[in-house]
Motif scaffolding. Structure first.
Motif, mmCIF file in Angstrom:
data_model
loop_
_atom_site.group_PDB
_atom_site.id
_atom_site.type_symbol
_atom_site.label_atom_id
_atom_site.label_comp_id
_atom_site.label_asym_id
_atom_site.label_seq_id
_atom_site.Cartn_x
_atom_site.Cartn_y
_atom_site.Cartn_z
ATOM 1 N N GLU A 180 48.507 -50.719 3.411
ATOM 2 C CA GLU A 180 48.551 -51.703 4.495
ATOM 3 C C GLU A 180 48.424 -53.100 3.915
ATOM 4 N N GLY A 181 49.004 -54.078 4.621
ATOM 5 C CA GLY A 181 48.882 -55.467 4.215
ATOM 6 C C GLY A 181 50.086 -55.970 3.437
ATOM 7 N N ARG A 182 50.220 -57.287 3.371
ATOM 8 C CA ARG A 182 51.327 -57.912 2.658
ATOM 9 C C ARG A 182 50.868 -58.376 1.280
ATOM 10 N N VAL A 183 51.752 -58.193 0.299
ATOM 11 C CA VAL A 183 51.407 -58.516 -1.090
ATOM 12 C C VAL A 183 52.023 -59.855 -1.497
ATOM 13 N N ASP A 184 51.217 -60.655 -2.185
ATOM 14 C CA ASP A 184 51.718 -61.838 -2.880
ATOM 15 C C ASP A 184 52.040 -61.395 -4.305
ATOM 16 N N HIS A 185 53.304 -61.022 -4.531
ATOM 17 C CA HIS A 185 53.711 -60.456 -5.817
ATOM 18 C C HIS A 185 53.778 -61.545 -6.880
ATOM 19 N N ARG A 186 53.093 -61.317 -8.006
ATOM 20 C CA ARG A 186 53.098 -62.278 -9.108
ATOM 21 C C ARG A 186 53.413 -61.624 -10.447
ATOM 22 N N ASP A 187 53.957 -60.429 -10.395
ATOM 23 C CA ASP A 187 54.289 -59.698 -11.615
ATOM 24 C C ASP A 187 55.643 -60.133 -12.158
ATOM 25 N N ILE A 221 51.793 -52.581 -5.849
ATOM 26 C CA ILE A 221 51.171 -53.815 -6.329
ATOM 27 C C ILE A 221 50.682 -53.605 -7.751
ATOM 28 N N PHE A 222 50.738 -54.669 -8.541
ATOM 29 C CA PHE A 222 50.167 -54.650 -9.887
ATOM 30 C C PHE A 222 48.854 -55.417 -9.823
ATOM 31 N N LEU A 223 47.772 -54.674 -9.954
ATOM 32 C CA LEU A 223 46.444 -55.188 -9.637
ATOM 33 C C LEU A 223 45.993 -56.331 -10.536
ATOM 34 N N CYS A 224 46.586 -56.445 -11.725
ATOM 35 C CA CYS A 224 46.090 -57.447 -12.666
ATOM 36 C C CYS A 224 46.491 -58.866 -12.298
ATOM 37 N N VAL A 225 47.579 -59.033 -11.525
ATOM 38 C CA VAL A 225 48.036 -60.394 -11.217
ATOM 39 C C VAL A 225 48.317 -60.642 -9.741
ATOM 40 N N SER A 226 48.799 -59.643 -9.025
ATOM 41 C CA SER A 226 49.206 -59.861 -7.635
ATOM 42 C C SER A 226 48.004 -59.870 -6.699
ATOM 43 N N ARG A 227 48.210 -60.485 -5.534
ATOM 44 C CA ARG A 227 47.108 -60.697 -4.604
ATOM 45 C C ARG A 227 47.563 -60.389 -3.184
ATOM 46 N N ALA A 228 46.647 -60.524 -2.231
ATOM 47 C CA ALA A 228 46.996 -60.362 -0.822
ATOM 48 C C ALA A 228 47.660 -61.622 -0.306
ATOM 49 N N ALA A 229 48.743 -61.443 0.459
ATOM 50 C CA ALA A 229 49.406 -62.592 1.081
ATOM 51 C C ALA A 229 48.647 -63.036 2.324
ATOM 52 N N ASP A 230 47.843 -62.129 2.892
ATOM 53 C CA ASP A 230 47.020 -62.446 4.056
ATOM 54 C C ASP A 230 45.547 -62.256 3.678
ATOM 55 N N ASN A 231 44.767 -61.782 4.582
ATOM 56 C CA ASN A 231 43.325 -61.658 4.328
ATOM 57 C C ASN A 231 42.872 -60.273 3.898
ATOM 58 N N ARG A 232 43.774 -59.282 3.940
ATOM 59 C CA ARG A 232 43.325 -57.928 3.690
ATOM 60 C C ARG A 232 44.460 -57.061 3.166
ATOM 61 N N THR A 241 61.978 -56.167 -8.761
ATOM 62 C CA THR A 241 63.143 -56.897 -8.281
ATOM 63 C C THR A 241 62.838 -57.472 -6.894
ATOM 64 N N ALA A 242 63.729 -58.304 -6.400
ATOM 65 C CA ALA A 242 63.544 -58.884 -5.070
ATOM 66 C C ALA A 242 63.471 -57.793 -4.009
ATOM 67 N N ASP A 243 64.323 -56.769 -4.123
ATOM 68 C CA ASP A 243 64.300 -55.677 -3.149
ATOM 69 C C ASP A 243 63.002 -54.891 -3.222
ATOM 70 N N GLU A 244 62.500 -54.662 -4.427
ATOM 71 C CA GLU A 244 61.247 -53.919 -4.583
ATOM 72 C C GLU A 244 60.073 -54.716 -4.027
ATOM 73 N N ARG A 245 60.097 -56.021 -4.188
ATOM 74 C CA ARG A 245 59.040 -56.847 -3.606
ATOM 75 C C ARG A 245 59.082 -56.792 -2.082
ATOM 76 N N ALA A 246 60.295 -56.841 -1.544
ATOM 77 C CA ALA A 246 60.446 -56.809 -0.091
ATOM 78 C C ALA A 246 59.967 -55.489 0.493
#
Length: 315
Positions: free
Chosen positions: A278-285, A299-310, A289-294
């Motif tokens: 659940e939740g939207r990812v702020d992908h930073r890896d 998520i890659f835990l070492c760099v990516s974060r939540a785009a929202d609060n959870r 690819t663009a399709d995989e991000r969409a």
């Protein structure tokens, strides 16, 4: 956590200046897990020292995996360990193969490699030949002596391979090379960041999904990116953690005592990939690819974060 397999170093083979290839076999002679061209594995060299290396042997031969490691003086210690301390007959642990650089079906391929970047490309050549595709490889290095597998490539594939030792013939003219290929060509490139950036610039007009690159170093991220605090729920562990603005999800999870296999900690290896529930990812890896991000399902835990609060993740 990714399943780990014991493997024995059955042979060490020098394949270029400061590059050694390792043949890895199961200690009991059992078949190793299947893999496909472009795959890599995490190699646990010693406690706290995990590095990822591309598989560069023959995917049809499950009795052995082959990796190649270039000595990097002043690096993070992995290549030094392989060259100085890892001996034939040593037993180490290796992860299941993962593939973020998969060879997709095409009628024509253009392969571009630089230095040790030949390793994920090498098994692709055999697969392309078996598929009856048209293909060519353009392979660059500082000197001929520094280019792994160059003799094997010329022996196996002859005129389909063009070598570019920089001290003898300069760099590849990427504009000319790419411009000579029709737009239905699938391009695969792996090498130093400067080469990848140049190829991407030359392919700015290329049809979508036709260019595929694999990186050893991360894409430069926007320093102004929003690093807010957020909440991450670990679905299997039944725990909810706060991830501070100055910490990664991986760091928060590790501090909570939840085991996660990781290696590069910069979004290039894929070791810490985790399913998003659940939740939207702020992908930073530097992998998806663009399709995989969409798709928003990993998520890659070492760099990516939540785009929202959870976020809710499968840990």
């Amino acid at each position: 956590m990714t399943n780990l397999h014991p493997v024995r170093v059955s042979e060490r083979i020098p394949v270029a200046e400061d590059v050694v290839a390792l043949e890895l076999r199961h200690p009991d002679g059992r078949p190793l897990p299947a893999w496909s061209p472009g795959a890599h594995v995490d190699v646990l060299l010693s406690p706290g020292l995990t590095r990822q290396y591309s598989l560069c042997g023959d995917p049809r031969d499950r009795s052995v995996w082959r990796i190649a490691v270039r000595l990097q003086p002043g690096g993070r210690g992995g290549s030094q360990h392989v060259h100085d301390r890892l001996s034939a007959s040593d037993v180490i642990e290796v992860s299941e193969p993962r593939n973020h650089f998969e060879l997709l079906p095409a009628a024509r391929y253009l392969f571009i490699a630089g230095g040790i970047g030949i390793t994920p490309i090498l098994p692709m050549l055999g697969a392309a030949r078996e598929a009856g595709a048209r293909w060519e490889l353009h392979y660059a290095g500082r000197t001929a002596a520094s280019m792994p597998f160059r003799e094997q490539l010329l022996t196996d594939y002859g005129s389909r391979v063009t070598l570019y030792p920089e001290d003898e013939r300069g760099r590849i003219d990427l504009d000319l090379l790419i411009g000579m290929n029709p737009p239905d060509t699938m391009i695969y490139c792996c090498g130093p960041s400067g080469m990848l950036e140049a190829v991407e610039a030359c392919c700015a007009w290329w049809p979508g999904r036709r260019l595929h690159v694999e990186r050893f170093t991360p894409v430069e991220r926007d320093s102004a990116a929003d690093d807010r605090e957020f909440e991450v729920e670990l679905a299997r562990s039944g725990r909810t953690l706060r991830v501070p603005a100055d910490r990664s999800i991986l760091e928060a999870v590790e501090e909570a005592g939840v085991g996660v296999l990781s290696s590069c900690r910069e979004g290039t290896c894929g070791t810490c990939e985790t399913t998003v529930l659940e939740g939207r990812v702020d992908h930073r890896d530097s992998l998806l690819t663009a399709d995989e991000r969409a798709a928003n399902d990993t998520i890659f835990l070492c760099v990516s974060r939540a785009a929202d609060n959870r976020l809710v993740i499968d840990l």
